[in-house]
Design a protein around this motif. Structure first.
Motif, PDB file in Angstrom:
ATOM      1  N   MET A   1      69.137  37.143  45.010  1.00 17.38           N
ATOM      2  CA  MET A   1      68.968  38.477  44.952  1.00 17.38           C
ATOM      3  C   MET A   1      69.133  38.871  43.221  1.00 17.38           C
ATOM      4  N   PHE A   2      70.523  39.673  42.967  1.00 21.92           N
ATOM      5  CA  PHE A   2      71.029  39.900  42.240  1.00 21.92           C
ATOM      6  C   PHE A   2      70.671  38.630  40.815  1.00 21.92           C
ATOM      7  N   THR A   3      70.910  37.073  41.225  1.00 19.46           N
ATOM      8  CA  THR A   3      70.972  36.557  40.269  1.00 19.46           C
ATOM      9  C   THR A   3      69.197  36.248  39.230  1.00 19.46           C
ATOM     10  N   SER A   4      68.585  36.401  40.257  1.00 18.92           N
ATOM     11  CA  SER A   4      66.997  36.628  40.260  1.00 18.92           C
ATOM     12  C   SER A   4      66.784  37.187  39.454  1.00 18.92           C
ATOM     13  N   ALA A   5      67.478  38.624  39.488  1.00 19.15           N
ATOM     14  CA  ALA A   5      66.537  39.709  38.618  1.00 19.15           C
ATOM     15  C   ALA A   5      67.521  39.634  37.260  1.00 19.15           C
ATOM     16  N   LEU A   6      67.887  39.259  36.917  1.00 21.83           N
ATOM     17  CA  LEU A   6      68.657  39.082  35.682  1.00 21.83           C
ATOM     18  C   LEU A   6      67.208  37.902  34.968  1.00 21.83           C
ATOM     19  N   GLU A   7      67.088  36.976  35.547  1.00 18.29           N
ATOM     20  CA  GLU A   7      66.512  35.879  35.160  1.00 18.29           C
ATOM     21  C   GLU A   7      64.576  36.529  34.832  1.00 18.29           C
TER      22      GLU A   7
END
Length: 150
Positions: free
Chosen positions: A114-120
């Motif tokens: 989720m965190f990785t996706s949020a940055l993208e």
């Protein structure tokens, strides 16, 4: 209620929790501590607790919008008065139910993913954990710190 009854109730509640949510109460406690005493040290501690849960393969509950037509499922976002868009994540089903006045479709997701996706995703500014109660707003800078990108 006697101490033994309280302990039995807590054990029973823990047995009903999804495996990926067990341990998220540590995040809730860290956030509550930060809310009681907002300081850089408490913030650093809270981010560390979230990072530990992420590394333990912890999960959040995420509200989603059902797809319309050919769209994919989208993570539900909320707009704050300053015009910023945030994804919502919950540490437990109890937290999810505290302030919502409508039924939400939800699923469990890996905290790290989720965190990785949020940055993208350019359309959002970050993630609000537990928007109804034990709340912390993680902008992309704080998410990067948790992920260890600094």
């Amino acid at each position: 209620m006697k101490n033994k009854d309280i302990q039995n109730k807590e054990i029973k509640n823990d047995e009903l929790k999804d495996e990926g949510l067990k341990g998220n109460e540590k995040i809730e406690n860290a956030i509550a501590s930060l809310q009681a005493d907002a300081s850089e040290e408490r913030l650093a501690h809270t981010l560390t607790v979230i990072r530990r849960r992420m590394r333990e393969n912890g999960q959040f509950i995420v509200a989603v919008e059902p797809p319309s037509g050919e769209e994919q499922i989208k993570v539900q976002d909320v707009k704050t008065p300053d015009g910023k868009n945030w994804w919502m994540a919950f540490t437990s089903f109890e937290e999810e139910l505290k302030g919502s006045n409508s039924v939400m479709s939800t699923f469990l997701t890996d905290i790290n993913k989720m965190f990785t996706s949020a940055l993208e995703v350019d359309e959002i500014d970050g993630i609000i954990i537990n928007p109804w109660n034990r709340t912390i707003m993680l902008d992309k800078n704080l998410i990067s710190i948790i992920l260890g990108n600094y």
